[in-house]
Design a protein around this motif. Sequence first.
Motif, PDB file in Angstrom:
ATOM      1  N   ALA A  79      10.473  17.382  -4.375  1.00  0.00           N
ATOM      2  CA  ALA A  79       9.254  17.514  -5.179  1.00  0.00           C
ATOM      3  C   ALA A  79       8.292  16.417  -4.747  1.00  0.00           C
ATOM      4  CB  ALA A  79       9.564  17.403  -6.672  1.00  0.00           C
ATOM      5  N   PRO A  80       6.986  16.669  -4.762  1.00  0.00           N
ATOM      6  CA  PRO A  80       6.033  15.645  -4.320  1.00  0.00           C
ATOM      7  C   PRO A  80       6.166  14.353  -5.128  1.00  0.00           C
ATOM      8  CG  PRO A  80       4.958  17.766  -4.527  1.00  0.00           C
ATOM      9  CD  PRO A  80       6.307  17.939  -5.130  1.00  0.00           C
ATOM     10  N   GLU A  81       5.950  13.233  -4.443  1.00  0.00           N
ATOM     11  CA  GLU A  81       6.000  11.910  -5.063  1.00  0.00           C
ATOM     12  C   GLU A  81       4.627  11.260  -4.924  1.00  0.00           C
ATOM     13  OE1 GLU A  81       8.838   9.498  -5.987  1.00  0.00           O
ATOM     14  OE2 GLU A  81       9.640  11.417  -6.683  1.00  0.00           O
ATOM     15  N   VAL A  82       4.181  10.573  -5.976  1.00  0.00           N
ATOM     16  CA  VAL A  82       2.904   9.857  -5.954  1.00  0.00           C
ATOM     17  C   VAL A  82       3.180   8.370  -5.948  1.00  0.00           C
ATOM     18  CG1 VAL A  82       0.752   9.387  -7.177  1.00  0.00           C
ATOM     19  CG2 VAL A  82       1.662  11.718  -7.103  1.00  0.00           C
ATOM     20  N   VAL A  83       2.576   7.663  -5.000  1.00  0.00           N
ATOM     21  CA  VAL A  83       2.701   6.208  -4.923  1.00  0.00           C
ATOM     22  C   VAL A  83       1.321   5.587  -5.133  1.00  0.00           C
ATOM     23  CG1 VAL A  83       4.729   6.211  -3.425  1.00  0.00           C
ATOM     24  CG2 VAL A  83       2.454   6.284  -2.410  1.00  0.00           C
ATOM     25  N   THR A  84       1.305   4.370  -5.681  1.00  0.00           N
ATOM     26  CA  THR A  84       0.046   3.690  -6.002  1.00  0.00           C
ATOM     27  C   THR A  84      -0.053   2.391  -5.223  1.00  0.00           C
ATOM     28  OG1 THR A  84       0.027   4.652  -8.217  1.00  0.00           O
ATOM     29  CG2 THR A  84      -1.356   2.717  -7.867  1.00  0.00           C
ATOM     30  N   PHE A  85      -1.250   2.082  -4.747  1.00  0.00           N
ATOM     31  CA  PHE A  85      -1.491   0.881  -3.956  1.00  0.00           C
ATOM     32  C   PHE A  85      -2.162  -0.192  -4.819  1.00  0.00           C
ATOM     33  CE2 PHE A  85      -1.056   4.382  -1.135  1.00  0.00           C
ATOM     34  CZ  PHE A  85      -0.449   3.876   0.006  1.00  0.00           C
ATOM     35  N   THR A  86      -1.791  -1.439  -4.559  1.00  0.00           N
ATOM     36  CA  THR A  86      -2.427  -2.543  -5.271  1.00  0.00           C
ATOM     37  C   THR A  86      -3.838  -2.755  -4.719  1.00  0.00           C
ATOM     38  OG1 THR A  86      -1.527  -4.179  -3.719  1.00  0.00           O
ATOM     39  CG2 THR A  86      -0.216  -3.663  -5.676  1.00  0.00           C
ATOM     40  N   ASP A  87      -4.686  -3.395  -5.509  1.00  0.00           N
ATOM     41  CA  ASP A  87      -6.072  -3.622  -5.098  1.00  0.00           C
ATOM     42  C   ASP A  87      -6.139  -4.423  -3.807  1.00  0.00           C
ATOM     43  OD1 ASP A  87      -6.792  -2.291  -7.353  1.00  0.00           O
ATOM     44  OD2 ASP A  87      -7.408  -4.068  -8.477  1.00  0.00           O
ATOM     45  N   GLY A  88      -7.227  -4.227  -3.084  1.00  0.00           N
ATOM     46  CA  GLY A  88      -7.407  -4.935  -1.825  1.00  0.00           C
ATOM     47  C   GLY A  88      -7.662  -6.415  -2.022  1.00  0.00           C
ATOM     48  N   ASN A  89      -7.359  -7.176  -0.978  1.00  0.00           N
ATOM     49  CA  ASN A  89      -7.636  -8.613  -0.971  1.00  0.00           C
ATOM     50  C   ASN A  89      -9.138  -8.849  -1.018  1.00  0.00           C
ATOM     51  OD1 ASN A  89      -8.244 -11.109   1.087  1.00  0.00           O
ATOM     52  ND2 ASN A  89      -6.469 -11.507  -0.217  1.00  0.00           N
ATOM     53  N   ALA A  90      -9.543  -9.935  -1.643  1.00  0.00           N
ATOM     54  CA  ALA A  90     -10.976 -10.200  -1.804  1.00  0.00           C
ATOM     55  C   ALA A  90     -11.675 -10.429  -0.468  1.00  0.00           C
ATOM     56  CB  ALA A  90     -11.180 -11.409  -2.715  1.00  0.00           C
ATOM     57  N   GLY A  93      -8.975  -7.117   4.834  1.00  0.00           N
ATOM     58  CA  GLY A  93      -8.255  -5.859   4.693  1.00  0.00           C
ATOM     59  C   GLY A  93      -6.788  -6.049   5.023  1.00  0.00           C
ATOM     60  N   ARG A  94      -5.988  -5.055   4.710  1.00  0.00           N
ATOM     61  CA  ARG A  94      -4.566  -5.109   5.048  1.00  0.00           C
ATOM     62  C   ARG A  94      -4.088  -3.696   5.372  1.00  0.00           C
ATOM     63  NH1 ARG A  94      -4.033  -5.046  -0.839  1.00  0.00           N
ATOM     64  NH2 ARG A  94      -2.653  -3.308  -1.400  1.00  0.00           N
ATOM     65  N   VAL A  95      -2.897  -3.603   5.980  1.00  0.00           N
ATOM     66  CA  VAL A  95      -2.274  -2.316   6.270  1.00  0.00           C
ATOM     67  C   VAL A  95      -0.962  -2.247   5.507  1.00  0.00           C
ATOM     68  CG1 VAL A  95      -1.282  -0.812   8.035  1.00  0.00           C
ATOM     69  CG2 VAL A  95      -3.340  -2.154   8.547  1.00  0.00           C
ATOM     70  N   ASP A  96      -0.863  -1.292   4.597  1.00  0.00           N
ATOM     71  CA  ASP A  96       0.381  -1.038   3.870  1.00  0.00           C
ATOM     72  C   ASP A  96       1.124   0.114   4.523  1.00  0.00           C
ATOM     73  OD1 ASP A  96      -0.543  -2.972   2.159  1.00  0.00           O
ATOM     74  OD2 ASP A  96      -0.918  -1.626   0.461  1.00  0.00           O
ATOM     75  N   VAL A 145      -6.007  -0.633   3.682  1.00  0.00           N
ATOM     76  CA  VAL A 145      -6.591  -0.951   2.375  1.00  0.00           C
ATOM     77  C   VAL A 145      -7.728  -1.947   2.614  1.00  0.00           C
ATOM     78  CG1 VAL A 145      -6.164  -1.855   0.052  1.00  0.00           C
ATOM     79  CG2 VAL A 145      -4.349  -0.597   1.264  1.00  0.00           C
ATOM     80  N   PRO A 146      -8.978  -1.544   2.450  1.00  0.00           N
ATOM     81  CA  PRO A 146     -10.102  -2.443   2.749  1.00  0.00           C
ATOM     82  C   PRO A 146     -10.156  -3.633   1.789  1.00  0.00           C
ATOM     83  CG  PRO A 146     -10.805  -0.137   2.572  1.00  0.00           C
ATOM     84  CD  PRO A 146      -9.425  -0.209   2.024  1.00  0.00           C
ATOM     85  N   ALA A 147     -10.793  -4.667   2.231  1.00  0.00           N
ATOM     86  CA  ALA A 147     -11.011  -5.826   1.360  1.00  0.00           C
ATOM     87  C   ALA A 147     -11.768  -5.390   0.114  1.00  0.00           C
ATOM     88  CB  ALA A 147     -11.793  -6.897   2.106  1.00  0.00           C
ATOM     89  N   GLY A 148     -11.281  -5.836  -1.045  1.00  0.00           N
ATOM     90  CA  GLY A 148     -11.958  -5.540  -2.304  1.00  0.00           C
ATOM     91  C   GLY A 148     -11.753  -4.140  -2.838  1.00  0.00           C
ATOM     92  N   ALA A 149     -10.913  -3.323  -2.188  1.00  0.00           N
ATOM     93  CA  ALA A 149     -10.717  -1.950  -2.652  1.00  0.00           C
ATOM     94  C   ALA A 149     -10.056  -1.936  -4.026  1.00  0.00           C
ATOM     95  CB  ALA A 149      -9.868  -1.172  -1.659  1.00  0.00           C
ATOM     96  N   TRP A 158      -9.427   8.150   1.792  1.00  0.00           N
ATOM     97  CA  TRP A 158      -8.238   8.773   2.363  1.00  0.00           C
ATOM     98  C   TRP A 158      -8.519   9.535   3.650  1.00  0.00           C
ATOM     99  CZ3 TRP A 158      -4.352   6.436   0.696  1.00  0.00           C
ATOM    100  CH2 TRP A 158      -4.258   6.008  -0.635  1.00  0.00           C
ATOM    101  N   SER A 159      -9.750   9.902   3.896  1.00  0.00           N
ATOM    102  CA  SER A 159     -10.063  10.642   5.126  1.00  0.00           C
ATOM    103  C   SER A 159      -9.982   9.762   6.364  1.00  0.00           C
ATOM    104  CB  SER A 159     -11.453  11.268   5.032  1.00  0.00           C
ATOM    105  OG  SER A 159     -12.452  10.262   4.962  1.00  0.00           O
ATOM    106  N   SER A 160     -10.054   8.454   6.185  1.00  0.00           N
ATOM    107  CA  SER A 160     -10.014   7.541   7.337  1.00  0.00           C
ATOM    108  C   SER A 160      -8.916   6.489   7.242  1.00  0.00           C
ATOM    109  CB  SER A 160     -11.370   6.837   7.504  1.00  0.00           C
ATOM    110  OG  SER A 160     -11.687   6.083   6.343  1.00  0.00           O
ATOM    111  N   ALA A 161      -8.298   6.335   6.085  1.00  0.00           N
ATOM    112  CA  ALA A 161      -7.344   5.237   5.883  1.00  0.00           C
ATOM    113  C   ALA A 161      -5.945   5.561   6.385  1.00  0.00           C
ATOM    114  CB  ALA A 161      -7.285   4.877   4.399  1.00  0.00           C
ATOM    115  N   LEU A 162      -5.617   6.831   6.530  1.00  0.00           N
ATOM    116  CA  LEU A 162      -4.244   7.223   6.851  1.00  0.00           C
ATOM    117  C   LEU A 162      -3.965   7.209   8.349  1.00  0.00           C
ATOM    118  CD1 LEU A 162      -3.852  10.244   4.402  1.00  0.00           C
ATOM    119  CD2 LEU A 162      -2.676   8.039   4.236  1.00  0.00           C
TER     120      LEU A 162
END
Length: 331
Positions: A79-90, A93-96, A145-149, A158-162
Motif C-alpha cells: 500500500a502507498p506510504e507517505v513520508v514527510t520532510f523536515t524544513d529546509g536549513n536557513a 540546501g540539502r539532499v535527503d 530540499v532548498p534552503a528555507g523550504a 516536486w517536479s524538480s526536486a526528485l
Amino acid sequence: MSVRSAWLLPLTQTREDTRLSPTGTFAPESEIRTRDGVIAGGNPFAATGAGAMSLQIGVGRALVQGTDAQGAYPIAVDAPEVVTFTDGNAQFGRVDTVALHVYDQLFDTNGQNLARIEVFIGSPAATPTAPTLPAACLRLWDVTVPAGASAGVGGINWSSALADRRRFTTSYGGIIPQGYGTNFVGAYNGQYRDVNGVLERWNATAGAWQTYRPPLAVESATTGFTVASGYTLNQYTARRGNGMAFFALEITRKGAQLDVPAAGNITDESIGTVPAGWRPAADIELPVSDGIGEGSARLTTAGLIALRTWSGGGALRNDRNIRTSATYFLA
C-alpha cells in the motif's frame, strides 16, 4: 501492515508476507552477497508529491542486502506510504534520501524487527550531497530540499526536486533491467544486463561489460537456382543470414548469339530465377560481364534475373561465361 518482509519477524511471518515478498535466488554480488534492488514490473516505488513537504511512495517489491552475515531481506510494500520532510536549513540546501530500511535486532542496536520506508536527512551545504546509508538500506529517491523550504512558503518543488535512485535486480540468470547506476562489476562470467536498450554481457577474463552480439547465423547454398532456357549453369553460390543475402552466379549462353541493338538495351532477357527465401525485398540492378563486354540485369522480388543492357551493341555471343553477384536485403 503496508511494508512487509519475509524471514525477519521470528514466529510471526504471515502467509501474506511469504506470498507477497520476492523469495528465491536472486542475482549475486559476491560469493555470499545478493545484489539488492527493486523488482521490475510496472513502476515500483513511484514517487508522487503528496503535500508541500510530503511525498508518497507507491507499492513495489525489492531485495535489501544487509551485512554479509545478515544476508538479503525480501520486501513488499503493498500500500502507498507517505513520508514527510523536515524544513529546509536557513542558509543551505540539502539532499535527503528516501530508502527502504530493515531493522533486525539480531544485527543492530535498534531493538526491533521491522521494515519501513524512511527519510534519511542529508547535511546542509553549499554543494550538498546525499547522505551515506547504514547497512540494510536500499536507496530509492534523493530529494533536494532548498534552503528555507517549509509548508508555509510553498515547500518542495516536486517536479524538480526528485532524483530517481532506483536500481534493479533480477532472479539468478536473469537480465538486470536498466535503472540508476550502471557502473558496477559483474558477479560472474556470462551475466547479462540492459543498458539503455543495449544488451551487455560480463566478460570475467576482460573484467568488463561487453555489448552482446549474437552469433551470426549464416546459411549457404549452391543449388536451387533455376537457369533459363538457352543458358547453362556453371556455378551458383549463395549465403544468407540476419536479413541479408549474397550470391555469385556464372552461366554460359548456348545456341544462337543474342543480338543487341546499338543503344545497348535488351528486352528483359531472362537468365534464371533465384529460389524462394533468397529473393530481395525490392527490385535491384546487377552488374554483369563476360570478361569482354558488360551490362546490367535486374533481380526482381519474384526472383527473376533478366538482362537489360549490354555495352556497345552488336551481340552477346554464345559460349561466353557471364558472371554477376549481389548483396541485398532479404524479403
